[in-house]
Write a protein that holds these residues in place. Sequence first.
Motif, short mmCIF file in Angstrom:
data_model
loop_
_atom_site.label_atom_id
_atom_site.label_comp_id
_atom_site.label_asym_id
_atom_site.label_seq_id
_atom_site.Cartn_x
_atom_site.Cartn_y
_atom_site.Cartn_z
N ALA A 111 -16.00 -2.47 -27.09
CA ALA A 111 -17.29 -2.59 -25.82
C ALA A 111 -17.28 -1.44 -25.66
O ALA A 111 -17.77 -0.31 -26.01
CB ALA A 111 -16.40 -3.10 -24.07
N LEU A 112 -18.71 -1.67 -25.42
CA LEU A 112 -19.89 -1.34 -25.19
C LEU A 112 -20.16 -0.13 -23.83
O LEU A 112 -21.00 -1.31 -23.32
CB LEU A 112 -21.28 -0.47 -26.22
N ALA A 124 -22.60 -4.30 -23.59
CA ALA A 124 -21.87 -5.26 -25.20
C ALA A 124 -20.60 -5.02 -25.72
O ALA A 124 -20.25 -4.00 -25.31
CB ALA A 124 -23.20 -4.12 -26.28
N ALA A 125 -19.41 -6.36 -26.06
CA ALA A 125 -18.95 -6.44 -26.17
C ALA A 125 -19.27 -7.13 -28.43
O ALA A 125 -20.38 -6.94 -28.46
CB ALA A 125 -18.37 -7.40 -25.73
N LEU A 162 -9.94 -9.02 -25.47
CA LEU A 162 -11.06 -8.14 -24.83
C LEU A 162 -11.10 -7.77 -23.63
O LEU A 162 -10.70 -8.94 -22.77
CB LEU A 162 -12.57 -8.44 -24.88
N THR A 163 -10.16 -6.40 -23.48
CA THR A 163 -10.42 -5.60 -21.90
C THR A 163 -11.08 -5.56 -21.52
O THR A 163 -11.34 -3.46 -21.52
CB THR A 163 -8.93 -5.53 -21.89
N ALA A 172 -23.77 -9.87 -22.08
CA ALA A 172 -23.11 -8.93 -22.69
C ALA A 172 -21.51 -8.79 -24.02
O ALA A 172 -21.71 -8.73 -24.85
CB ALA A 172 -22.54 -7.75 -21.73
N LEU A 173 -21.41 -10.08 -23.52
CA LEU A 173 -20.46 -10.73 -24.18
C LEU A 173 -20.55 -12.03 -25.45
O LEU A 173 -20.05 -12.83 -26.00
CB LEU A 173 -19.64 -11.62 -23.92
#
Length: 352
Positions: free
Chosen positions: A201-202, A214-215, A222-223, A234-235
């Motif tokens: 993740a960012l 963003a991911a 993803l956590t 974002a995803l």
Amino acid sequence: MVRRRRSAAVLVAALVISCLVLAGLPLPAKAAAEEKVLCIWEDGARTEPYAAAYDALDGIRDDGTIGLVRDGKHGYVKTGQAFAEVCDVLRFGTLAELCSLDMGGLDKLERAAIMQAFGNQIYYAGGAFAIVGDTVAPMELTQADCVRLLDGTLPRDYLAETGASALCIMGPSAAITADRLVGSGIARVTAVPPYAAEQDALYLDTPGGRRLIAALPCAVSLTVGDCDFLDAGALSPCEALVSLTLPFLGGAKGGPEEDGTLLRLFETKNGAPMPAMLASVTVTGGEIADDAFYGFELAQVTLCGAERVSPLAFVGANVGIIHAPCDALRLSGPYRTERAPCGCTVYTKEDP
């Protein structure tokens, strides 16, 4: 007589080479091939021909030396101050520093190591830059292993078109959004403040708090870490996501939210496509709003820890098992219920 002629020929050759060296001219090819490199291996140090050292190149090590590997054995070659300075600029430099870079002081093996490490990278600042000769200059690379974003943003689909697997966000002048990662093969992100890359993740640190922006496309489980905002879309880059854990749903932690749906996080310019492989979602805090999971077909949703769950959170959703602090969920289809040790209600869908 023959022996004297041979001795004279050897003497003449030696004098010619000496004169070439003194004049600063290149040696004949045979003499140049004799260039040696001091290689320090696990089993000891020894000098080797340049060609042998080149064949064993294995990147630039954390201590700034040139790594070697051969037949499972590791070694290194010591480098000079000029090499360290060049590496610093190529890793962290501004566009002005990159374009004023001069690698003329590096030896042959140092140049080879630089090209191995940085030669297939794009520096982007309103256009593409790359290593050209002894410096960095405008150059359109159609393919690259890594894109380093120095300033501004990237054109849409640029990362996908270059085939890059790594992205470096180089500072506050860079601007990146999730839609630039959609369809790309980015599997690794590094960043400097105010950006932060953690796992897949960012995030962007702002005066108001940390934002998930963003991911990565490669994310499978993803956590999302502790943050204050979840950006819409974002995803959206996540093509392989199977398991997702969020600290809350909605745009802001603890704030009023007009759209508190999970679908909001997958929005793109073309809508919000359902993540095909997503099976499990966990939300550990915040309020779960009406229609939060609308449109999703999931194996399991866990909301233990949420402050409040709307009875209408699962309208239009198809979920196999729901673990939630709410005993009045409105669900379509038959479910059996049981009380969990934590006090939540567990809903398990039954076959009709």
